[in-house]
Design a protein around this motif. Structure first.
Motif, PDB file in Angstrom:
ATOM      1  N   GLY A   1      37.963  36.832  51.858  1.00 50.54           N
ATOM      2  CA  GLY A   1      38.786  37.770  51.112  1.00 50.54           C
ATOM      3  C   GLY A   1      38.027  39.028  50.767  1.00 50.54           C
ATOM      4  O   GLY A   1      36.943  39.281  51.299  1.00 50.54           O
ATOM      5  N   LEU A   2      38.624  39.791  49.872  1.00 49.88           N
ATOM      6  CA  LEU A   2      38.043  41.046  49.405  1.00 49.88           C
ATOM      7  C   LEU A   2      37.459  40.829  48.011  1.00 49.88           C
ATOM      8  O   LEU A   2      38.142  40.300  47.125  1.00 49.88           O
ATOM      9  N   VAL A   3      36.215  41.233  47.827  1.00 51.84           N
ATOM     10  CA  VAL A   3      35.547  41.059  46.543  1.00 51.84           C
ATOM     11  C   VAL A   3      34.679  42.272  46.274  1.00 51.84           C
ATOM     12  O   VAL A   3      34.198  42.920  47.211  1.00 51.84           O
ATOM     13  N   GLN A   4      34.480  42.570  45.001  1.00 55.79           N
ATOM     14  CA  GLN A   4      33.610  43.682  44.654  1.00 55.79           C
ATOM     15  C   GLN A   4      32.146  43.268  44.736  1.00 55.79           C
ATOM     16  O   GLN A   4      31.814  42.077  44.603  1.00 55.79           O
ATOM     17  N   ALA A   5      31.295  44.243  44.938  1.00 59.75           N
ATOM     18  CA  ALA A   5      29.860  43.976  44.960  1.00 59.75           C
ATOM     19  C   ALA A   5      29.447  43.275  43.666  1.00 59.75           C
ATOM     20  O   ALA A   5      29.904  43.638  42.580  1.00 59.75           O
ATOM     21  N   GLY A   6      28.593  42.268  43.825  1.00 62.31           N
ATOM     22  CA  GLY A   6      28.171  41.467  42.683  1.00 62.31           C
ATOM     23  C   GLY A   6      29.026  40.246  42.445  1.00 62.31           C
ATOM     24  O   GLY A   6      28.660  39.369  41.654  1.00 62.31           O
ATOM     25  N   GLY A   7      30.151  40.171  43.141  1.00 63.34           N
ATOM     26  CA  GLY A   7      31.062  39.051  42.972  1.00 63.34           C
ATOM     27  C   GLY A   7      30.676  37.846  43.808  1.00 63.34           C
ATOM     28  O   GLY A   7      29.625  37.826  44.461  1.00 63.34           O
ATOM     29  N   SER A   8      31.567  36.858  43.784  1.00 64.63           N
ATOM     30  CA  SER A   8      31.298  35.594  44.471  1.00 64.63           C
ATOM     31  C   SER A   8      32.511  35.156  45.292  1.00 64.63           C
ATOM     32  O   SER A   8      33.648  35.493  44.966  1.00 64.63           O
ATOM     33  N   LEU A   9      32.228  34.398  46.326  1.00 68.66           N
ATOM     34  CA  LEU A   9      33.254  33.746  47.128  1.00 68.66           C
ATOM     35  C   LEU A   9      32.720  32.400  47.587  1.00 68.66           C
ATOM     36  O   LEU A   9      31.508  32.236  47.745  1.00 68.66           O
TER      37      LEU A   9
ATOM     38  N   MET B   1      28.775  31.877  48.013  1.00 73.48           N
ATOM     39  CA  MET B   1      28.153  33.189  48.139  1.00 73.48           C
ATOM     40  C   MET B   1      28.215  33.907  46.803  1.00 73.48           C
ATOM     41  O   MET B   1      29.317  34.153  46.284  1.00 73.48           O
ATOM     42  N   ASN B   2      27.061  34.220  46.253  1.00 72.54           N
ATOM     43  CA  ASN B   2      26.971  34.915  44.978  1.00 72.54           C
ATOM     44  C   ASN B   2      26.257  36.248  45.155  1.00 72.54           C
ATOM     45  O   ASN B   2      25.584  36.478  46.163  1.00 72.54           O
ATOM     46  N   SER B   3      26.393  37.098  44.153  1.00 73.66           N
ATOM     47  CA  SER B   3      25.737  38.421  44.185  1.00 73.66           C
ATOM     48  C   SER B   3      26.003  39.126  45.505  1.00 73.66           C
ATOM     49  O   SER B   3      25.078  39.655  46.141  1.00 73.66           O
ATOM     50  N   LEU B   4      27.243  39.152  45.905  1.00 75.76           N
ATOM     51  CA  LEU B   4      27.593  39.721  47.203  1.00 75.76           C
ATOM     52  C   LEU B   4      27.324  41.208  47.253  1.00 75.76           C
ATOM     53  O   LEU B   4      27.467  41.930  46.242  1.00 75.76           O
ATOM     54  N   LYS B   5      26.937  41.662  48.438  1.00 77.39           N
ATOM     55  CA  LYS B   5      26.610  43.053  48.680  1.00 77.39           C
ATOM     56  C   LYS B   5      27.528  43.596  49.768  1.00 77.39           C
ATOM     57  O   LYS B   5      28.016  42.826  50.606  1.00 77.39           O
ATOM     58  N   PRO B   6      27.739  44.900  49.820  1.00 82.48           N
ATOM     59  CA  PRO B   6      28.568  45.466  50.897  1.00 82.48           C
ATOM     60  C   PRO B   6      28.067  45.073  52.286  1.00 82.48           C
ATOM     61  O   PRO B   6      28.878  44.888  53.201  1.00 82.48           O
ATOM     62  N   GLU B   7      26.762  44.927  52.443  1.00 86.99           N
ATOM     63  CA  GLU B   7      26.217  44.549  53.753  1.00 86.99           C
ATOM     64  C   GLU B   7      26.500  43.098  54.135  1.00 86.99           C
ATOM     65  O   GLU B   7      26.207  42.674  55.253  1.00 86.99           O
ATOM     66  N   ASP B   8      27.080  42.326  53.228  1.00 82.48           N
ATOM     67  CA  ASP B   8      27.516  40.970  53.561  1.00 82.48           C
ATOM     68  C   ASP B   8      28.890  40.964  54.233  1.00 82.48           C
ATOM     69  O   ASP B   8      29.366  39.912  54.676  1.00 82.48           O
ATOM     70  N   THR B   9      29.536  42.123  54.302  1.00 84.02           N
ATOM     71  CA  THR B   9      30.842  42.219  54.935  1.00 84.02           C
ATOM     72  C   THR B   9      30.759  41.828  56.398  1.00 84.02           C
ATOM     73  O   THR B   9      29.951  42.370  57.154  1.00 84.02           O
ATOM     74  N   ALA B  10      31.587  40.854  56.791  1.00 88.83           N
ATOM     75  CA  ALA B  10      31.557  40.335  58.160  1.00 88.83           C
ATOM     76  C   ALA B  10      32.630  39.268  58.310  1.00 88.83           C
ATOM     77  O   ALA B  10      33.229  38.832  57.318  1.00 88.83           O
ATOM     78  N   VAL B  11      32.838  38.859  59.546  1.00 85.42           N
ATOM     79  CA  VAL B  11      33.607  37.645  59.819  1.00 85.42           C
ATOM     80  C   VAL B  11      32.626  36.478  59.799  1.00 85.42           C
ATOM     81  O   VAL B  11      31.630  36.498  60.522  1.00 85.42           O
ATOM     82  N   TYR B  12      32.915  35.496  58.983  1.00 80.26           N
ATOM     83  CA  TYR B  12      32.041  34.330  58.842  1.00 80.26           C
ATOM     84  C   TYR B  12      32.633  33.154  59.610  1.00 80.26           C
ATOM     85  O   TYR B  12      33.796  32.798  59.411  1.00 80.26           O
ATOM     86  N   CYS B  13      31.804  32.541  60.456  1.00 82.49           N
ATOM     87  CA  CYS B  13      32.228  31.410  61.274  1.00 82.49           C
ATOM     88  C   CYS B  13      31.363  30.198  60.974  1.00 82.49           C
ATOM     89  O   CYS B  13      30.147  30.335  60.782  1.00 82.49           O
ATOM     90  N   CYS B  14      31.988  29.035  60.961  1.00 84.34           N
ATOM     91  CA  CYS B  14      31.185  27.829  60.888  1.00 84.34           C
ATOM     92  C   CYS B  14      31.020  27.257  62.295  1.00 84.34           C
ATOM     93  O   CYS B  14      31.809  27.565  63.196  1.00 84.34           O
ATOM     94  N   ALA B  15      29.979  26.465  62.473  1.00 79.74           N
ATOM     95  CA  ALA B  15      29.661  25.909  63.777  1.00 79.74           C
ATOM     96  C   ALA B  15      29.089  24.513  63.615  1.00 79.74           C
ATOM     97  O   ALA B  15      28.478  24.208  62.593  1.00 79.74           O
ATOM     98  N   ALA B  16      29.293  23.692  64.633  1.00 75.70           N
ATOM     99  CA  ALA B  16      28.819  22.311  64.623  1.00 75.70           C
ATOM    100  C   ALA B  16      27.819  22.084  65.743  1.00 75.70           C
ATOM    101  O   ALA B  16      28.030  22.545  66.871  1.00 75.70           O
TER     102      ALA B  16
END
Length: 124
Positions: free
Chosen positions: A10-18, A83-98
């Motif tokens: 989702g969309l979160v402000q810098a410093g937020g968590s997901l 994910m805590n203390s999120l930064k703008p540079e953390d913006t990405a598509v996140y994928c899990c893998a096995a």
């Protein structure tokens, strides 16, 4: 075949968590090491975090150490990325893998199955 489905982006402000979640239906989930990777626009897919089948060992990219935590619940066939203390540079598509082998946890080549990904956007 292992199907992986991510959620929680989702969309979160810098410093937020997901908290991202990856569901892996099937009786073999507990035999796989699991990882999270991310890909930002115009960049290569990069390793974020990994966890062994038993949760005994975890690995993190230097860029997320101390901010992100990977965990798994084998009874629920799920792996999570807090994910805590999120930064703008953390913006990405996140994928899990096995990974059936658990070798090379920090490398894309070490994984057999991939999810479609979930978008994380961090605004400044």
């Amino acid at each position: 075949q292992v199907q992986l489905v991510e959620s929680g982006g989702g969309l979160v402000q810098a410093g937020g968590s997901l908290r991202l979640s990856c569901a892996a239906p099937g009786r073999t989930f507990s035999s796989y090491a699991m990882g999270w990777f991310r890909q930002a626009p115009g960049k290569e897919r990069e390793f974020v975090a990994a966890i062994s089948w038993s949760s005994f060992t975890t690995y993190y990219a230097d860029s997320v150490k101390g901010r992100f935590t990977i965990a798994r619940d084998n009874a629920k066939n799920r792996v999570y990325l807090e994910m805590n203390s999120l930064k703008p540079e953390d913006t990405a598509v996140y994928c899990c893998a096995a990974s059936s082998s658990g070798n090379q946890p920090g490398y894309r080549a070490g994984y057999n199955y991939w999810g479609q990904g979930t978008q994380v956007t961090v605004s400044s």
